[in-house]
Design a protein around this motif. Structure first.
Motif, PDB file in Angstrom:
ATOM      1  N   THR A 418       0.840  -1.198   0.000  1.00  0.00           N
ATOM      2  CA  THR A 418       0.000   0.000   0.000  1.00  0.00           C
ATOM      3  C   THR A 418       0.877   1.251   0.000  1.00  0.00           C
ATOM      4  O   THR A 418       0.644   2.199  -0.756  1.00  0.00           O
ATOM      5  N   LEU A 419       1.889   1.221   0.855  1.00  0.00           N
ATOM      6  CA  LEU A 419       2.826   2.352   0.900  1.00  0.00           C
ATOM      7  C   LEU A 419       3.477   2.556  -0.463  1.00  0.00           C
ATOM      8  O   LEU A 419       3.588   3.683  -0.960  1.00  0.00           O
ATOM      9  N   ALA A 420       3.899   1.453  -1.071  1.00  0.00           N
ATOM     10  CA  ALA A 420       4.585   1.540  -2.357  1.00  0.00           C
ATOM     11  C   ALA A 420       3.633   2.060  -3.434  1.00  0.00           C
ATOM     12  O   ALA A 420       3.999   2.914  -4.249  1.00  0.00           O
ATOM     13  N   GLU A 421       2.404   1.585  -3.377  1.00  0.00           N
ATOM     14  CA  GLU A 421       1.441   1.997  -4.389  1.00  0.00           C
ATOM     15  C   GLU A 421       1.163   3.487  -4.294  1.00  0.00           C
ATOM     16  O   GLU A 421       1.126   4.209  -5.298  1.00  0.00           O
ATOM     17  N   LYS A 422       1.015   3.982  -3.054  1.00  0.00           N
ATOM     18  CA  LYS A 422       0.737   5.407  -2.849  1.00  0.00           C
ATOM     19  C   LYS A 422       1.815   6.274  -3.465  1.00  0.00           C
ATOM     20  O   LYS A 422       1.568   7.415  -3.853  1.00  0.00           O
ATOM     21  N   ARG A 423       3.026   5.759  -3.500  1.00  0.00           N
ATOM     22  CA  ARG A 423       4.124   6.542  -4.062  1.00  0.00           C
ATOM     23  C   ARG A 423       4.481   6.140  -5.491  1.00  0.00           C
ATOM     24  O   ARG A 423       5.501   6.559  -6.008  1.00  0.00           O
ATOM     25  N   GLY A 424       3.678   5.300  -6.068  1.00  0.00           N
ATOM     26  CA  GLY A 424       3.969   4.845  -7.430  1.00  0.00           C
ATOM     27  C   GLY A 424       5.226   3.982  -7.489  1.00  0.00           C
ATOM     28  O   GLY A 424       5.967   3.999  -8.461  1.00  0.00           O
ATOM     29  N   LEU A 425       5.488   3.245  -6.400  1.00  0.00           N
ATOM     30  CA  LEU A 425       6.715   2.452  -6.358  1.00  0.00           C
ATOM     31  C   LEU A 425       6.461   0.951  -6.365  1.00  0.00           C
ATOM     32  O   LEU A 425       7.354   0.168  -6.070  1.00  0.00           O
ATOM     33  N   LEU A 426       5.240   0.581  -6.671  1.00  0.00           N
ATOM     34  CA  LEU A 426       5.003  -0.854  -6.773  1.00  0.00           C
ATOM     35  C   LEU A 426       5.933  -1.397  -7.831  1.00  0.00           C
ATOM     36  O   LEU A 426       6.123  -0.786  -8.874  1.00  0.00           O
ATOM     37  N   GLN A 427       6.516  -2.540  -7.559  1.00  0.00           N
ATOM     38  CA  GLN A 427       7.524  -3.059  -8.491  1.00  0.00           C
ATOM     39  C   GLN A 427       6.880  -3.393  -9.834  1.00  0.00           C
ATOM     40  O   GLN A 427       5.835  -4.015  -9.900  1.00  0.00           O
ATOM     41  N   VAL A 428       7.548  -2.928 -10.876  1.00  0.00           N
ATOM     42  CA  VAL A 428       7.024  -3.195 -12.207  1.00  0.00           C
ATOM     43  C   VAL A 428       7.548  -4.546 -12.659  1.00  0.00           C
ATOM     44  O   VAL A 428       8.721  -4.704 -12.941  1.00  0.00           O
ATOM     45  N   SER A 429       6.651  -5.522 -12.668  1.00  0.00           N
ATOM     46  CA  SER A 429       7.060  -6.836 -13.145  1.00  0.00           C
ATOM     47  C   SER A 429       6.348  -7.110 -14.452  1.00  0.00           C
ATOM     48  O   SER A 429       6.409  -8.183 -15.019  1.00  0.00           O
ATOM     49  N   ASP A 430       5.688  -6.063 -14.878  1.00  0.00           N
ATOM     50  CA  ASP A 430       4.941  -6.156 -16.111  1.00  0.00           C
ATOM     51  C   ASP A 430       5.958  -5.929 -17.229  1.00  0.00           C
ATOM     52  O   ASP A 430       6.564  -4.865 -17.340  1.00  0.00           O
ATOM     53  N   SER A 431       6.185  -6.938 -18.060  1.00  0.00           N
ATOM     54  CA  SER A 431       7.334  -6.830 -18.952  1.00  0.00           C
ATOM     55  C   SER A 431       7.153  -5.790 -20.054  1.00  0.00           C
ATOM     56  O   SER A 431       8.125  -5.217 -20.516  1.00  0.00           O
ATOM     57  N   SER A 432       5.913  -5.475 -20.438  1.00  0.00           N
ATOM     58  CA  SER A 432       5.806  -4.492 -21.514  1.00  0.00           C
ATOM     59  C   SER A 432       6.232  -3.104 -21.025  1.00  0.00           C
ATOM     60  O   SER A 432       6.913  -2.368 -21.739  1.00  0.00           O
ATOM     61  N   ALA A 433       5.858  -2.771 -19.759  1.00  0.00           N
ATOM     62  CA  ALA A 433       6.274  -1.469 -19.229  1.00  0.00           C
ATOM     63  C   ALA A 433       7.792  -1.425 -19.073  1.00  0.00           C
ATOM     64  O   ALA A 433       8.449  -0.440 -19.416  1.00  0.00           O
ATOM     65  N   LEU A 434       8.338  -2.519 -18.572  1.00  0.00           N
ATOM     66  CA  LEU A 434       9.786  -2.544 -18.379  1.00  0.00           C
ATOM     67  C   LEU A 434      10.518  -2.566 -19.714  1.00  0.00           C
ATOM     68  O   LEU A 434      11.572  -1.945 -19.868  1.00  0.00           O
ATOM     69  N   GLU A 435       9.948  -3.249 -20.647  1.00  0.00           N
ATOM     70  CA  GLU A 435      10.598  -3.369 -21.946  1.00  0.00           C
ATOM     71  C   GLU A 435      10.782  -1.994 -22.572  1.00  0.00           C
ATOM     72  O   GLU A 435      11.824  -1.682 -23.161  1.00  0.00           O
ATOM     73  N   LYS A 436       9.787  -1.138 -22.383  1.00  0.00           N
ATOM     74  CA  LYS A 436       9.886   0.209 -22.936  1.00  0.00           C
ATOM     75  C   LYS A 436      11.040   0.953 -22.273  1.00  0.00           C
ATOM     76  O   LYS A 436      11.867   1.584 -22.951  1.00  0.00           O
ATOM     77  N   ALA A 437      11.129   0.830 -20.928  1.00  0.00           N
ATOM     78  CA  ALA A 437      12.222   1.500 -20.211  1.00  0.00           C
ATOM     79  C   ALA A 437      13.582   0.972 -20.663  1.00  0.00           C
ATOM     80  O   ALA A 437      14.549   1.725 -20.821  1.00  0.00           O
ATOM     81  N   VAL A 438      13.651  -0.329 -20.932  1.00  0.00           N
ATOM     82  CA  VAL A 438      14.894  -0.942 -21.384  1.00  0.00           C
ATOM     83  C   VAL A 438      15.288  -0.421 -22.773  1.00  0.00           C
ATOM     84  O   VAL A 438      16.429   0.004 -22.995  1.00  0.00           O
ATOM     85  N   LEU A 439      14.331  -0.393 -23.656  1.00  0.00           N
ATOM     86  CA  LEU A 439      14.613   0.082 -25.019  1.00  0.00           C
ATOM     87  C   LEU A 439      15.020   1.556 -24.999  1.00  0.00           C
ATOM     88  O   LEU A 439      15.955   1.964 -25.692  1.00  0.00           O
ATOM     89  N   ASP A 440      14.339   2.354 -24.148  1.00  0.00           N
ATOM     90  CA  ASP A 440      14.696   3.767 -24.021  1.00  0.00           C
ATOM     91  C   ASP A 440      16.135   3.914 -23.541  1.00  0.00           C
ATOM     92  O   ASP A 440      16.887   4.744 -24.040  1.00  0.00           O
ATOM     93  N   ALA A 441      16.501   3.122 -22.533  1.00  0.00           N
ATOM     94  CA  ALA A 441      17.848   3.228 -21.966  1.00  0.00           C
ATOM     95  C   ALA A 441      18.900   2.882 -23.010  1.00  0.00           C
ATOM     96  O   ALA A 441      19.952   3.537 -23.107  1.00  0.00           O
ATOM     97  N   ILE A 442      18.622   1.878 -23.821  1.00  0.00           N
ATOM     98  CA  ILE A 442      19.591   1.492 -24.849  1.00  0.00           C
ATOM     99  C   ILE A 442      19.690   2.584 -25.919  1.00  0.00           C
ATOM    100  O   ILE A 442      20.788   2.986 -26.323  1.00  0.00           O
ATOM    101  N   ALA A 443      18.524   3.109 -26.300  1.00  0.00           N
ATOM    102  CA  ALA A 443      18.512   4.154 -27.325  1.00  0.00           C
ATOM    103  C   ALA A 443      19.230   5.411 -26.853  1.00  0.00           C
ATOM    104  O   ALA A 443      19.905   6.092 -27.635  1.00  0.00           O
ATOM    105  N   ALA A 444      19.089   5.714 -25.541  1.00  0.00           N
ATOM    106  CA  ALA A 444      19.682   6.954 -25.024  1.00  0.00           C
ATOM    107  C   ALA A 444      21.192   6.821 -24.819  1.00  0.00           C
ATOM    108  O   ALA A 444      21.877   7.819 -24.581  1.00  0.00           O
ATOM    109  N   ASN A 445      21.729   5.614 -24.849  1.00  0.00           N
ATOM    110  CA  ASN A 445      23.165   5.418 -24.600  1.00  0.00           C
ATOM    111  C   ASN A 445      23.793   4.551 -25.694  1.00  0.00           C
ATOM    112  O   ASN A 445      24.276   3.445 -25.425  1.00  0.00           O
TER     113      ASN A 445
END
Ligand code: ADP
Ligand code: MG
Ligand code: ZN
Length: 490
Positions: A418-445
């Protein structure tokens, strides 16, 4: 090598301050220190006519000590007055037990595993008796011409454990004190703080002509009073060994005497001889009825004794797969081990449960300067610990987020997700959301990505860091690793 001519014989009288909330015969708090003379009342400051009444928790702890040391428990024992004059003993007597004491005839097997070069393996030390008594106050020698008296400690409860003269070296005596302390800490009987005097001992020591296999009449002993460290027990006994041997070999007769140890010089000096020994005029304290309880009281305490420390350690490092250091800390206290096991009964992850206790919970106890037992009971009972472990295990929150929110978790009623959710810190185990972050990181570097592909695979952690930053630590690290490898390596 010369054949040993003398055999050393040692018996210990160990005083242990026990963990009760209040003093032995009154309701004043049993706590170390404090503004002088603020924890006193007519009973513990020895006012005439004040009536003592026995603390039943102290009786239970004395019985627990006796059971842990394999003693016979006396269902009927007596408090006596032991009279002597000392400025910090306001009543002019100590209340102690002579005959019968609460516990008699026990045993302790001394583990010699940590004693390289020991002459005997795992000797059995017989316990003569255990009795209850109250402690004296303290004199503070303020100036050359004035001493002050602080009675905060007066009337606090002690158990005294008296061994038979079964030690055969100073090292055995010091090691016994170490192992006894471990046992009493484990059982939550004492806080074991040697510097604060929670455990102190008198060393009785004599020499006799050495016979192969032991035996023979005991020699004349000296008693070195009030040693409060393992080193001073050993040093005082070694000094006495030498002093007595020199005397015996030069034909001097030894006197039975009481001696003091000076840690600075490592030597002992005579306080009084047997002739000068005080006559304590023991007699049953008329203000206290005999201590009487039933066998079922004893049986209940026996049933609550925890699994032996060694067995628990083996189980934790074996079956549960914990590291020796982790297991060692958990089995240092039966309360802590019980906490761990209570949480483990509710979910199946010993490593994570131990990790959370050692990595988060205990450091927080130290930071707040509170006993783990208090923080467990008030803020983080086993059910919450188990739930938090399960959230980590299911990947709902990351370790890092737990780290950040742990204090808040303890202080509030919201659970970690609940604490994590309130702060938007619930762990992202959803691979599509993470995949986007991964692709962004590779593209930016692009440079780093090229280097990685050129063989500098150490850069993986750089990319993990980048993705973690974007997800504020809430990304599931295992999944991020997997996705990064997938995209970098193709
Ligand atoms: P007291 O009550 O006079 O101090 P105890 O007989 O109760 O004497 O013994 C106190 C301690 O001294 C016990 O730990 C006992 O094992 C030890 N002790 C007794 N006789 C000897 C001896 N000759 N050498 C070494 N220790 C001894
Ligand atoms: Mg004695
Ligand atoms: Zn009091």
């Amino acid at each position: 090598m010369s054949v040993a001519k003398w055999e050393t014989v040692i018996g210990l009288e160990v005083h242990v301050q026990i963990k009760t909330a209040s003093k032995l015969f009154c309701r004043c708090p049993n706590k170390f220190g404090g503004e002088p003379n603020t924890r006193i009342c007519p009973v513990c400051s020895g006012m005439p006519g004040a009536l003592p009444s026995l603390n039943s928790r102290a009786v239970a702890l004395a019985v627990r000590t006796g059971l842990a040391l394999g003693c016979r428990i006396n269902l009927h024992s007596v408090f006596s007055r032991k009279s002597y004059f000392y400025p910090d003993l306001p009543g002019g007597f100590q209340t102690s037990q002579l005959e019968p004491p609460i516990c008699e005839t026990g045993r302790f097997v001394l583990n010699t595993r940590n004693m390289p070069g020991a002459h005997r393996q795992n000797p059995e030390i017989r316990i003569n008796r255990i009795h209850m008594e109250d402690d004296a106050g303290k004199c503070i020698h303020a100036t050359d011409s004035a001493s002050l008296v602080d009675l905060n400690r007066a009337g606090t409860p002690l158990v005294e454990i008296v061994t038979e003269p079964d030690f055969r070296s100073p090292a055995e005596a010091a090691e016994f004190m170490r192992q006894l302390r471990q046992l009493l800490l484990y059982l939550d009987i004492t806080d074991g703080n040697m510097e604060e005097g929670s455990m102190r001992c008198d060393v009785n020591i004599s020499l006799r002509p050495f016979h192969e296999g032991g035996g023979g009449k005991f020699g004349v002993r000296s008693e070195v009073k009030n040693l409060n460290s393992f080193a001073s027990i050993q040093e005082a006994a070694e000094y006495e060994e030498e002093r007595q041997r020199d005397a015996l070999e030069s034909g001097q007769a030894l006197e039975q005497e009481t001696r003091h140890f000076d840690p600075d010089s490592g030597s002992t000096w005579a306080m009084r001889s047997k002739e000068g020994a005080p006559d304590y005029r023991y007699f049953p304290n008329p203000d206290l009825p005999p201590v009487v309880f039933t066998q079922s009281f004893v049986d209940e305490i026996a049933a609550a004794l925890p699994e032996r420390q060694e067995a628990r350690f083996k189980r934790y490092t074996g079956e549960l797969g914990l590291h020796a250091e982790e297991a060692g800390i958990l089995v240092g206290s039966a309360a802590l081990a019980g906490y761990f096991e209570a949480a483990l009964a509710l979910q199946p992850s010993p490593k994570r449960t131990a990790g959370l206790i050692l990595g988060n919970f205990l450091p927080e106890c130290s930071r707040r300067e509170v006993e783990p037992a208090a923080l467990m009971a008030d803020h983080f009972p086993p059910a919450r610990l188990a739930h938090t472990v399960a959230m980590l295990e299911q990947g709902k929150v990351s370790l890092r987020v737990l780290q950040d929110l742990f204090r808040e978790l303890l202080d509030g009623t919201d659970e970690i997700e609940t604490l994590a959710e309130k702060r938007g810190l619930l762990q992202v185990s959803d691979s599509s959301a993470l995949e986007k972050a991964v692709l962004d990181a590779i593209a930016a570097n692009p440079d780093e990505a090229a280097q990685y592909r050129g063989g500098k695979t150490k850069l993986l952690s750089f990319f993990v860091g980048q993705v973690m930053r974007v997800t504020k630590g809430a990304g599931n690290p295992a999944l991020i690793n997997e996705l990064l490898k997938k995209h970098l390596e193709r």
